[in-house]
Design a protein around this motif. Structure first.
Motif, short mmCIF file in Angstrom:
data_model
loop_
_atom_site.label_atom_id
_atom_site.label_comp_id
_atom_site.label_asym_id
_atom_site.label_seq_id
_atom_site.Cartn_x
_atom_site.Cartn_y
_atom_site.Cartn_z
N SER A 73 4.28 5.66 2.88
CA SER A 73 5.39 5.88 3.87
C SER A 73 6.54 4.65 4.08
N THR A 74 5.61 3.29 3.92
CA THR A 74 6.43 1.96 4.44
C THR A 74 7.04 1.48 3.11
N VAL A 75 6.32 1.80 2.10
CA VAL A 75 6.49 1.07 0.77
C VAL A 75 7.86 1.67 0.12
N LEU A 101 3.85 -7.48 1.10
CA LEU A 101 2.53 -6.89 0.95
C LEU A 101 2.42 -5.91 2.33
N GLU A 102 2.29 -4.79 1.76
CA GLU A 102 1.75 -3.74 2.82
C GLU A 102 0.55 -3.54 2.72
N VAL A 103 -0.23 -3.77 4.14
CA VAL A 103 -1.50 -3.43 4.23
C VAL A 103 -1.89 -2.20 4.86
N GLY A 104 -2.91 -1.43 3.99
CA GLY A 104 -3.00 -0.26 4.46
C GLY A 104 -1.68 0.64 4.21
N CYS A 105 -1.58 0.88 3.07
CA CYS A 105 -0.28 1.49 2.76
C CYS A 105 -0.43 3.05 2.55
N GLY A 106 -1.46 3.81 2.72
CA GLY A 106 -1.52 5.12 2.92
C GLY A 106 -1.00 5.73 1.71
N ALA A 121 -14.81 6.15 7.04
CA ALA A 121 -13.91 7.53 7.59
C ALA A 121 -12.72 7.57 6.96
N TRP A 122 -11.98 6.30 6.67
CA TRP A 122 -10.60 6.76 6.19
C TRP A 122 -10.54 7.07 4.70
N ARG A 123 -11.73 6.72 3.98
CA ARG A 123 -11.83 7.27 2.58
C ARG A 123 -12.11 8.61 2.71
N VAL A 142 -9.74 -4.41 3.79
CA VAL A 142 -9.18 -5.59 4.32
C VAL A 142 -9.81 -6.11 5.64
N SER A 143 -10.82 -5.17 6.24
CA SER A 143 -11.69 -5.44 7.41
C SER A 143 -12.77 -6.55 6.95
N LYS A 144 -13.08 -6.32 5.67
CA LYS A 144 -14.38 -7.04 5.36
C LYS A 144 -14.12 -7.94 3.92
N MET A 173 2.30 -4.73 8.48
CA MET A 173 1.06 -3.90 9.04
C MET A 173 1.67 -2.73 9.81
N ILE A 174 1.90 -1.61 9.26
CA ILE A 174 2.46 -0.44 10.06
C ILE A 174 1.39 0.57 10.48
N PHE A 175 0.98 0.43 11.49
CA PHE A 175 -0.18 1.55 12.05
C PHE A 175 -1.54 1.23 11.09
N THR A 176 -1.68 0.10 10.89
CA THR A 176 -3.14 -0.23 10.06
C THR A 176 -3.91 -0.82 11.15
N LEU A 177 -3.56 -1.95 11.73
CA LEU A 177 -4.53 -2.89 12.39
C LEU A 177 -5.38 -2.01 13.57
N CYS A 211 -2.04 -2.23 -0.60
CA CYS A 211 -3.49 -2.08 -0.79
C CYS A 211 -3.87 -1.28 0.40
N ASP A 212 -5.19 -0.50 0.22
CA ASP A 212 -5.70 0.28 0.92
C ASP A 212 -7.20 0.32 0.59
N CYS A 213 -7.87 0.84 1.41
CA CYS A 213 -9.38 0.95 1.17
C CYS A 213 -9.62 2.13 0.51
N PHE A 234 -11.27 10.81 5.16
CA PHE A 234 -10.08 11.49 5.45
C PHE A 234 -9.06 11.56 4.33
N HIS A 235 -8.94 10.59 3.42
CA HIS A 235 -8.00 10.70 2.44
C HIS A 235 -8.30 11.71 1.17
N ARG A 236 -9.98 11.82 1.02
CA ARG A 236 -10.38 12.60 0.00
C ARG A 236 -10.20 14.14 0.48
C1 LIG Z 1 -2.07 5.26 9.90
S1 LIG Z 1 -2.31 5.00 8.13
C2 LIG Z 1 -0.82 3.89 8.06
C3 LIG Z 1 -0.53 3.86 6.33
C4 LIG Z 1 0.99 3.01 6.14
N1 LIG Z 1 0.90 1.89 6.61
C5 LIG Z 1 2.28 3.92 6.77
O1 LIG Z 1 2.96 3.05 7.06
O2 LIG Z 1 2.26 5.09 6.91
C6 LIG Z 1 -3.50 3.69 8.11
C7 LIG Z 1 -3.91 3.33 6.71
O3 LIG Z 1 -4.78 2.08 6.73
C8 LIG Z 1 -5.82 2.54 5.89
N2 LIG Z 1 -7.01 1.66 6.33
C9 LIG Z 1 -7.89 1.74 7.42
N3 LIG Z 1 -8.81 0.61 7.31
C10 LIG Z 1 -8.56 0.02 6.26
C11 LIG Z 1 -9.16 -1.10 5.85
N4 LIG Z 1 -10.41 -1.73 6.41
N5 LIG Z 1 -8.60 -1.64 4.77
C12 LIG Z 1 -7.64 -0.97 3.99
N6 LIG Z 1 -6.97 -0.27 4.53
C13 LIG Z 1 -7.39 0.44 5.66
C14 LIG Z 1 -6.11 3.83 5.91
O4 LIG Z 1 -6.73 4.19 4.87
C15 LIG Z 1 -4.83 4.46 6.19
O5 LIG Z 1 -4.10 4.56 4.86
#
Ligand SMILES: C[S@@+](CC[C@H](N)C(=O)[O-])C[C@H]1O[C@@H](n2cnc3c(N)ncnc32)[C@H](O)[C@@H]1O
Length: 330
Positions: free
Chosen positions: A108-110, A100-105, A63-65, A158-160, A214-218, A125-127, A67-69
């Motif tokens: 915005s955090t980088v 390491l920024e996880v789910g970087c979108g 769903a996130w992929r 990162v979820s799998k 981990m900023i709004f990613t978990l 990283c991001d999915c 969304f970004h598309r």
């Molecule tokens: C709300 S955005 C936050 C983006 C960024 N951390 C920030 O500070 O703006 C959540 C991000 O997590 C990524 N994401 C969601 N599930 C993910 C997964 N399983 N593995 C890696 N990234 C994931 C999404 O693609 C999205 O870019």
């Protein structure tokens, strides 16, 4: 490498921007009492019936992929100016720290991290390949941000998936590796396709990470797979390293807007585009991070009133904010 003057002015600008942020406009307990007494919100409070899930939703990362598309314009990029005020550890860290920024979108955090110090290295990283490409474009074109040899993007769900060995290989993990000097290529989008880091022949990995953000990613990952996700992240953290965490808090305005049919779990919702959002209590965060053997340094609600510029309406925003450390002996 930049000169000291340039570096100091970058730091000062970041500090000044961060000063604008306020995080305790109201008490979370007052909001809780108000919400829990309001019958209109009662469906948010009831336990989630396990029989309610009739069909399996598609994986949240898919769903996130999508969304970004659909959103390639970069309009979801908004530099997180408060980041360095909330996490001053990033400003005070040793120069060669690895983040390491996880789910970087879109980055915005980088951006504020790279701006704050000329010698920290950021791995992100991001999915979604689309968002990595956008992040690369935005970060590399941001004034005052110098990326050469210190910014590295890679694709990972990162979820799998487990993190690549070049971040922290097993033998270094076991012997609690010291820093390894790193040779990076310059950042360009083709790097996303290839192995993003070029290690010298005598290097097995970059030696682990000092800070994980981990900023709004978990909250974007289904609740039941959060523990395994967090554990994977912690595995690449050096002993003594920190996880800097910020995410949605219980009774945030965006939670209260979800309708009953959007509930997919207790405090967990699915938007119409299939992306997930979980809303954390401090106890839920505490339990998750403790299970990953992290030590809590700080954990609190940030309660902010923001005003809608169009209609003047006040919005009560709630975030959870935490810092956790991997024990030195781990
Ligand atoms: C709300 S955005 C936050 C983006 C960024 N951390 C920030 O500070 O703006 C959540 C991000 O997590 C990524 N994401 C969601 N599930 C993910 C997964 N399983 N593995 C890696 N990234 C994931 C999404 O693609 C999205 O870019």
């Amino acid at each position: 490498m930049e000169g000291g003057g340039q570096r100091d002015s970058g730091k000062r600008a970041a500090e000044a921007e961060a000063e604008e942020y306020h995080c305790h406009d109201f008490e979370w307990e007052d909001l809780r009492a108000e919400v829990e007494a309001n019958p209109a919100f009662s469906y948010h409070l009831t336990p989630f019936p396990t029989t309610a899930a009739t069909s399996q939703p598609p994986p949240s990362s898919e769903a996130w992929r999508s969304f970004h598309r659909r959103h390639t314009s970069g309009k979801f990029f908004k530099e997180r100016r408060y980041l360095l005020k909330e996490f001053p550890e990033l400003l005070n860290s040793k120069d060669s720290a690895k983040v390491l920024e996880v789910g970087c979108g879109n980055g915005s955090t980088v951006v504020p991290i790279l701006r704050s110090s000329p010698s920290m290295t950021v791995y992100a990283c991001d999915c979604s390949k689309e968002t990595l490409e956008k992040a690369n474009e935005i970060v590399c074109n941001t004034k005052g941000v110098h990326v050469k040899d210190r910014f590295c993007l890679f694709l990972l769900d990162v979820s799998k998936e487990t993190f690549p060995d070049w971040l922290f290989c097993k033998s270094c993990r076991n012997s609690c590796a010291n820093d390894v000097d790193l040779v990076l290529g310059s950042s360009n989008s083709s790097m996303i396709e290839k192995l993003p880091v070029f290690l010298r022949d005598d290097q097995c990995c970059v030696g682990g990470i000092d800070f994980i953000t981990m900023i709004f990613t978990l909250s974007a990952i289904p609740f039941d797979i959060m523990p395994a996700t967090l554990e994977r992240c912690v595995s690449v953290l050096k002993p003594g390293g920190l996880v800097l965490f910020r995410d949605y808090g219980l009774y945030d305005m965006t939670m209260l807007r979800f309708l009953p049919h959007q509930r997919v779990g207790f405090r967990e919702y699915m938007r119409s585009d299939g992306t997930f959002s979980y809303f954390f209590t401090l106890d839920a965060v505490r339990e998750l991070f403790r299970a990953s053997v992290l030590v809590e340094l700080n954990l609190e609600y940030c309660c902010v009133i923001s005003v809608n510029r169009k209609n003047g309406k006040k919005m009560q925003r709630v975030w959870v904010h935490g810092k956790f450390q991997k024990p030195k002996s781990c």
